[in-house]
Scaffold this motif. Structure first.
Motif, PDB file in Angstrom:
ATOM      1  N   LEU A  78       0.999  -1.223  -0.169  1.00 18.95           N
ATOM      2  CA  LEU A  78      -0.091   0.001   0.144  1.00 18.95           C
ATOM      3  C   LEU A  78       0.962   1.066   0.010  1.00 18.95           C
ATOM      4  O   LEU A  78       0.630   2.247  -0.650  1.00 18.95           O
ATOM      5  CB  LEU A  78      -0.723  -0.055   1.269  1.00 18.95           C
ATOM      6  N   ASP A  79       2.015   1.259   0.810  1.00 16.23           N
ATOM      7  CA  ASP A  79       2.980   2.393   0.769  1.00 16.23           C
ATOM      8  C   ASP A  79       3.407   2.807  -0.651  1.00 16.23           C
ATOM      9  O   ASP A  79       3.516   3.785  -1.140  1.00 16.23           O
ATOM     10  CB  ASP A  79       4.101   2.245   1.817  1.00 16.23           C
ATOM     11  N   ALA A  80       3.982   1.626  -1.294  1.00 13.18           N
ATOM     12  CA  ALA A  80       4.371   1.540  -2.676  1.00 13.18           C
ATOM     13  C   ALA A  80       3.367   2.258  -3.670  1.00 13.18           C
ATOM     14  O   ALA A  80       3.622   2.901  -4.610  1.00 13.18           O
ATOM     15  CB  ALA A  80       5.069   0.428  -3.189  1.00 13.18           C
ATOM     16  N   MET A  81       2.116   1.591  -3.591  1.00 15.18           N
ATOM     17  CA  MET A  81       1.080   2.214  -4.319  1.00 15.18           C
ATOM     18  C   MET A  81       0.783   3.841  -4.265  1.00 15.18           C
ATOM     19  O   MET A  81       0.667   4.475  -5.265  1.00 15.18           O
ATOM     20  CB  MET A  81      -0.491   1.300  -4.164  1.00 15.18           C
ATOM     21  N   ARG A  82       0.618   4.167  -2.982  1.00 13.78           N
ATOM     22  CA  ARG A  82       0.621   5.586  -2.587  1.00 13.78           C
ATOM     23  C   ARG A  82       1.732   6.286  -3.357  1.00 13.78           C
ATOM     24  O   ARG A  82       1.593   7.448  -3.778  1.00 13.78           O
ATOM     25  CB  ARG A  82       0.408   5.836  -0.805  1.00 13.78           C
ATOM     26  N   TYR A  83       2.900   5.629  -3.060  1.00 18.80           N
ATOM     27  CA  TYR A  83       4.138   6.625  -3.483  1.00 18.80           C
ATOM     28  C   TYR A  83       3.955   6.744  -4.965  1.00 18.80           C
ATOM     29  O   TYR A  83       4.255   7.746  -5.743  1.00 18.80           O
ATOM     30  CB  TYR A  83       5.314   5.660  -3.225  1.00 18.80           C
ATOM     31  N   ALA A  84       3.497   5.706  -5.776  1.00 20.06           N
ATOM     32  CA  ALA A  84       3.756   5.701  -7.242  1.00 20.06           C
ATOM     33  C   ALA A  84       2.540   6.698  -7.783  1.00 20.06           C
ATOM     34  O   ALA A  84       2.440   7.498  -8.663  1.00 20.06           O
ATOM     35  CB  ALA A  84       3.429   4.364  -7.717  1.00 20.06           C
ATOM     36  N   LEU A  85       1.359   6.372  -7.024  1.00 17.46           N
ATOM     37  CA  LEU A  85      -0.060   7.054  -7.621  1.00 17.46           C
ATOM     38  C   LEU A  85      -0.051   8.476  -7.211  1.00 17.46           C
ATOM     39  O   LEU A  85      -0.608   9.168  -8.120  1.00 17.46           O
ATOM     40  CB  LEU A  85      -1.328   6.244  -7.107  1.00 17.46           C
ATOM     41  N   LEU A  86       0.200   8.774  -6.123  1.00 15.83           N
ATOM     42  CA  LEU A  86       0.202  10.109  -5.680  1.00 15.83           C
ATOM     43  C   LEU A  86       1.568  11.107  -6.138  1.00 15.83           C
ATOM     44  O   LEU A  86       1.380  12.146  -5.535  1.00 15.83           O
ATOM     45  CB  LEU A  86      -0.110  10.219  -4.122  1.00 15.83           C
ATOM     46  N   ALA A  87       2.131  10.505  -6.773  1.00  9.57           N
ATOM     47  CA  ALA A  87       3.469  11.264  -6.986  1.00  9.57           C
ATOM     48  C   ALA A  87       2.989  12.555  -8.046  1.00  9.57           C
ATOM     49  O   ALA A  87       2.114  12.297  -8.495  1.00  9.57           O
ATOM     50  CB  ALA A  87       4.621  10.388  -7.794  1.00  9.57           C
ATOM     51  N   PRO A  88       3.895  13.240  -7.913  1.00 14.04           N
ATOM     52  CA  PRO A  88       3.431  14.863  -8.707  1.00 14.04           C
ATOM     53  C   PRO A  88       3.462  14.619 -10.162  1.00 14.04           C
ATOM     54  O   PRO A  88       4.312  15.178 -10.833  1.00 14.04           O
ATOM     55  CB  PRO A  88       4.249  15.992  -8.119  1.00 14.04           C
ATOM     56  N   GLY A  89       2.698  13.832 -10.833  1.00 13.53           N
ATOM     57  CA  GLY A  89       2.393  13.701 -12.316  1.00 13.53           C
ATOM     58  C   GLY A  89       1.515  14.989 -12.738  1.00 13.53           C
ATOM     59  O   GLY A  89       1.057  15.709 -11.932  1.00 13.53           O
TER      60      GLY A  89
END
Ligand code: GRG
Length: 299
Positions: A31-42
């Motif tokens: 879940l931490d990795a999913m947050r890291y990838a999805l919420l990154a500033p794209g």
């Protein structure tokens, strides 16, 4: 356009965060990795296209939000997997260490897998049953062997010498090959964003055709601009390594056509995209603005 994209980000980011509010059965590290990838500033281009396509056909952002989130999840998963050592082997994405660098390779693979599955779960429950089924079909096709994954596979095959050397072919054939790869690898998800926006708004066949024509031209314009930025862009502004294509002798629009002809083609495609939605009038102003911005951006 920066303000318009900010409005999309401010609307969509809290919803992306909410969508990751999973039960205690989800692994905390995953879940931490999913947050890291999805919420990154794209840039959130794909959600913007879903929301603006829907609005151009009289739909609301609230109804189009589920499809917009789902498309961004597929995009985020594809970036995580593309950055893996087995693929592009990148260490910088969206201005931060790539997912496998911040976590580990196995977690990054699982993170992509889980984001992909979650995209379909979110989409399936976000629209009435008939539309949801149709939307899942649109997204699955764009993400699968005939599109995103197929384009990536052919790109790798050429880069690694698993197929005949394309760069030995005449330039016209190289351009056909490049367009075929990018129509699937990058363009299909943009096209699906337009289609999902139209679907959420209940657009008729005529409007869907306009959105699809915009999506096809936009996707290619985006890719040409992306190739130009890799050739000439600034790493800090891009938040990822630049100059990688040239370093690997990779076939790109600028290497095959030259810098200035590529820029001209990008601009012409942006105008083609704008022209495709001209019949939707002022309601399509954001789509028109985005097509022009995409070929003029610096990141
Ligand atoms: C691994 C299944 C699989 C597919 C990979 C998307 C993709 C296919 C590869 C990404 C490599 C790449 C940089 C392609 C160029 C086009 C692209 C998708 C750029 C990133 O999209 P942006 O600019 O990114 O919308 P942000 O970070 O702003 O969301």
């Amino acid at each position: 356009m920066a303000d318009s994209l900010d409005r999309v980000r401010n609307f969509i980011d809290p919803l992306l965060e909410q969508a990751l509010d999973l039960s205690g059965d989800a692994s905390p590290r995953l879940l931490d990795a999913m947050r890291y990838a999805l919420l990154a500033p794209g840039k959130r281009l794909r959600p913007a296209l879903v929301l603006w396509a829907s609005a151009a056909c009289g739909g609301s952002w609230e109804v189009a939000a589920g499809p917009a989130i789902a498309v961004e999840m597929i995009h985020a998963y594809s970036l995580v997997h593309d950055d893996l050592p087995a693929m592009d082997d990148d260490d910088l994405r969206r201005g931060r260490p790539t997912c496998h660098r911040a976590f580990d390779e196995a977690t990054a693979i699982l993170c992509g897998d889980a984001l992909q599955a979650l995209a379909f779960e979110v989409l399936a429950r976000s629209l009435p049953a008939g539309q949801a089924g149709c939307g899942c079909g649109v997204l699955a096709r764009a993400a699968g062997a005939e599109a995103l994954v197929g384009g990536q596979s052919d790109d790798l095959a050429a880069e690694r010498g698993w197929i005949a050397d394309i760069s030995a072919s005449p330039a016209t054939e190289q351009i056909v090959w490049l367009e075929r790869v990018h129509r699937r690898k990058t363009g299909a998800l943009f096209l699906a964003s337009l289609e999902l926006g139209g679907l959420a708004a209940g657009a008729d066949r005529g409007r869907m055709a306009m959105l699809a024509a915009y999506g096809r031209a936009f996707g290619l314009a985006f890719q040409i601009a992306d190739d130009l930025l890799d050739a000439e862009g600034d790493e800090a502004a891009m938040g990822k390594r630049v100059g990688k294509d040239a370093g690997r002798g990779k076939l790109t629009f600028p290497t095959v056509c030259g810098l200035e002809p590529s820029r001209e083609r990008g601009r012409a495609l942006a105008e083609e995209a704008a022209g495709a939605v001209a019949g939707l009038g002022e309601a399509a102003a954001e789509l028109t603005g985005l097509a022009r911005w995409i070929v003029a951006r610096d990141h």
